[in-house]
Scaffold this motif. Structure first.
Motif, short mmCIF file in Angstrom:
data_model
loop_
_atom_site.label_atom_id
_atom_site.label_comp_id
_atom_site.label_asym_id
_atom_site.label_seq_id
_atom_site.Cartn_x
_atom_site.Cartn_y
_atom_site.Cartn_z
N LEU A 148 -15.60 42.68 0.66
CA LEU A 148 -15.96 42.44 -0.73
C LEU A 148 -17.47 42.50 -0.84
N LYS A 149 -17.96 43.22 -1.86
CA LYS A 149 -19.39 43.17 -2.16
C LYS A 149 -19.61 41.87 -2.93
N THR A 150 -20.26 40.95 -2.27
CA THR A 150 -20.35 39.60 -2.80
C THR A 150 -21.70 39.39 -3.48
N ASP A 151 -21.65 38.79 -4.66
CA ASP A 151 -22.88 38.42 -5.35
C ASP A 151 -23.20 36.97 -5.05
N TYR A 152 -24.49 36.71 -4.90
CA TYR A 152 -24.95 35.36 -4.60
C TYR A 152 -26.07 34.93 -5.56
N LYS A 209 -21.52 31.88 -5.48
CA LYS A 209 -21.13 33.18 -4.95
C LYS A 209 -19.88 33.68 -5.64
N THR A 210 -19.69 35.00 -5.55
CA THR A 210 -18.54 35.66 -6.16
C THR A 210 -17.26 34.89 -5.85
N CYS A 211 -16.49 34.65 -6.89
CA CYS A 211 -15.23 33.94 -6.72
C CYS A 211 -14.10 34.95 -6.64
N PRO A 212 -13.42 35.05 -5.48
CA PRO A 212 -12.35 36.05 -5.35
C PRO A 212 -11.20 35.82 -6.34
N MET A 213 -11.01 34.59 -6.80
CA MET A 213 -9.85 34.25 -7.64
C MET A 213 -10.16 34.33 -9.13
N ALA A 214 -11.42 34.40 -9.53
CA ALA A 214 -11.78 34.42 -10.96
C ALA A 214 -13.10 35.16 -11.10
N THR A 215 -13.03 36.39 -11.62
CA THR A 215 -14.21 37.26 -11.60
C THR A 215 -15.30 36.80 -12.57
N ASP A 216 -14.95 35.97 -13.53
CA ASP A 216 -15.94 35.54 -14.52
C ASP A 216 -16.59 34.20 -14.16
N ARG A 217 -16.29 33.69 -12.97
CA ARG A 217 -16.88 32.40 -12.58
C ARG A 217 -17.44 32.49 -11.17
N TRP A 218 -18.19 31.47 -10.82
CA TRP A 218 -18.78 31.42 -9.47
C TRP A 218 -18.09 30.31 -8.65
N ASP A 219 -17.90 30.60 -7.38
CA ASP A 219 -17.62 29.51 -6.45
C ASP A 219 -18.95 28.82 -6.17
N ARG A 236 -34.36 15.94 13.27
CA ARG A 236 -32.91 15.67 13.41
C ARG A 236 -32.36 15.34 12.03
N CYS A 237 -31.23 15.90 11.69
CA CYS A 237 -30.72 15.63 10.35
C CYS A 237 -29.20 15.71 10.34
N ARG A 238 -28.64 15.33 9.22
CA ARG A 238 -27.21 15.56 8.96
C ARG A 238 -27.12 16.48 7.77
N ALA A 239 -26.14 17.35 7.81
CA ALA A 239 -25.89 18.25 6.69
C ALA A 239 -24.52 17.92 6.13
N HIS A 240 -24.46 17.84 4.81
CA HIS A 240 -23.21 17.53 4.12
C HIS A 240 -22.84 18.73 3.24
N PRO A 241 -22.07 19.68 3.76
CA PRO A 241 -21.64 20.79 2.91
C PRO A 241 -20.42 20.39 2.06
N VAL A 242 -20.42 20.85 0.81
CA VAL A 242 -19.29 20.54 -0.08
C VAL A 242 -19.06 21.74 -0.98
N MET A 243 -17.80 22.03 -1.23
CA MET A 243 -17.47 23.19 -2.06
C MET A 243 -16.75 22.74 -3.33
N PHE A 244 -17.04 23.45 -4.41
CA PHE A 244 -16.36 23.26 -5.69
C PHE A 244 -15.77 24.62 -6.05
N LEU A 245 -14.50 24.82 -5.74
CA LEU A 245 -13.93 26.17 -5.73
C LEU A 245 -12.89 26.37 -6.82
N ILE A 246 -12.80 27.64 -7.25
CA ILE A 246 -11.67 28.07 -8.07
C ILE A 246 -10.66 28.64 -7.09
N ASP A 247 -9.76 27.83 -6.63
CA ASP A 247 -8.76 28.28 -5.66
C ASP A 247 -7.68 27.20 -5.59
N ASP A 248 -6.55 27.46 -6.26
CA ASP A 248 -5.50 26.44 -6.25
C ASP A 248 -4.39 26.80 -5.28
#
Ligand SMILES: [Fe+2]
Length: 284
Positions: free
Chosen positions: A160-164, A178-188, A201-213
């Motif tokens: 997939l050519k992904t937009d960011y 980034k490009t949402c594979p499930m909804a072309t008009d929205r972003w993941d 030294r650090c901690r990283a907290h990654p979190v996703m808010f996705l269009i993917d049910d």
């Protein structure tokens, strides 16, 4: 002690689900924190002083200083009711928190570090993108980023050519659209909240808010953890460990425009914690 520019920020220090009832410890900018929890009520203190507390995006936020903003950065997409909330755990990394943000912005490493997931040879070129410091909101944005990705997301069926778009909201809080594979008009939307424990030294907290049910939560988390663990190996082997802020410390290429803007923005703020200009620099 960290300088004012670093102190006066909101920091994510824990996912709320991982804050135990009663007392627990934590750390921020070289300072030990004490967390107290009774039900949903949570307090944070350091050196006997109560710190401001916010609960946002399912995370606990605090500050050792006086942030200009009354709250952690707004992420409007996080409030949309049809999004999957996918907290991906906390990763301790032996590097400067600023290095993690810079790595997050960097597309050039995709084919070599996330081979056959976020990139693959021969598609190694980073196409021109736009980057600016937005003065009205005091954020760094990189837009019109594209990359050919073999498997951009768990739900991506094929290459997939992904937009960011990248947004740096505070020196240690960044959000990727980034490009949402499930909804072309929205972003993941992927947030990366970095918690500097010490300069190196650090901690990283990654979190996703996705269009993917469709996907299983465990699979979504596993996908992101795989990517982050690949990054951690690279991050822990970078030298210097602290982010170099001296002029011409590292030679940038055109693909590094976002990194150049980020460093300029940090310098303007006088932010030196976790850099070669800051506390602990000689030790690291
Ligand atoms: Fe990466």
């Amino acid at each position: 002690m960290a300088e004012k520019a670093a102190l006066d920020q909101w920091y994510c220090i824990e996912n709320l689900a991982d804050v135990p009832q009663g007392g627990s410890g934590n750390r921020l900018l070289g300072v030990d924190l004490a967390i107290g929890r009774a039900g949903k009520s949570i307090s944070v203190s350091a050196r006997g002083r109560q710190l401001p507390v916010r609960q946002r995006y399912g995370y606990l936020w605090t500050s050792l200083g006086e942030p200009a903003a009354s709250d952690p950065p707004a992420i409007p997409e996080a409030e949309e009711s049809d999004r999957r909330y996918v907290p991906c755990g906390a990763f301790t990394v032996r590097t400067s928190g600023l290095r993690i943000v810079e790595n997050f912005l960097d597309m050039a490493h995709f084919p070599f570090v996330h081979t056959d997931i976020l990139g693959s040879e021969p598609h190694t070129e980073v196409a021109h993108y736009d980057c600016e410091i937005r003065r009205d909101v005091d954020e760094v944005w990189a837009t019109n980023c594209t990359f050919v990705q073999p498997r951009a997301a768990l739900s991506a069926g094929g290459a997939l050519k992904t937009d960011y778009m990248y947004r740096i909201a505070t020196p240690f809080v960044t959000v990727l659209y980034k490009t949402c594979p499930m909804a072309t008009d929205r972003w993941d939307v992927i947030g990366l909240f970095v918690q500097p424990l010490d300069p190196d030294r650090c901690r990283a907290h990654p979190v996703m808010f996705l269009i993917d049910d469709a996907a299983r939560l465990a699979d979504l988390i596993g996908f992101q953890q795989t990517i982050f663990l690949q990054d951690r190996i690279i991050l822990e082997n970078q030298r210097p460990v602290l982010l170099p802020l001296e002029p011409r410390a590292e030679i940038p290429t055109r693909a590094d425009a976002s990194s150049v803007a980020y460093r300029r923005w940090l310098k303007e703020k006088g932010l030196t914690y976790g850099t070669t200009l800051g506390e602990g620099a000689s030790a690291a």
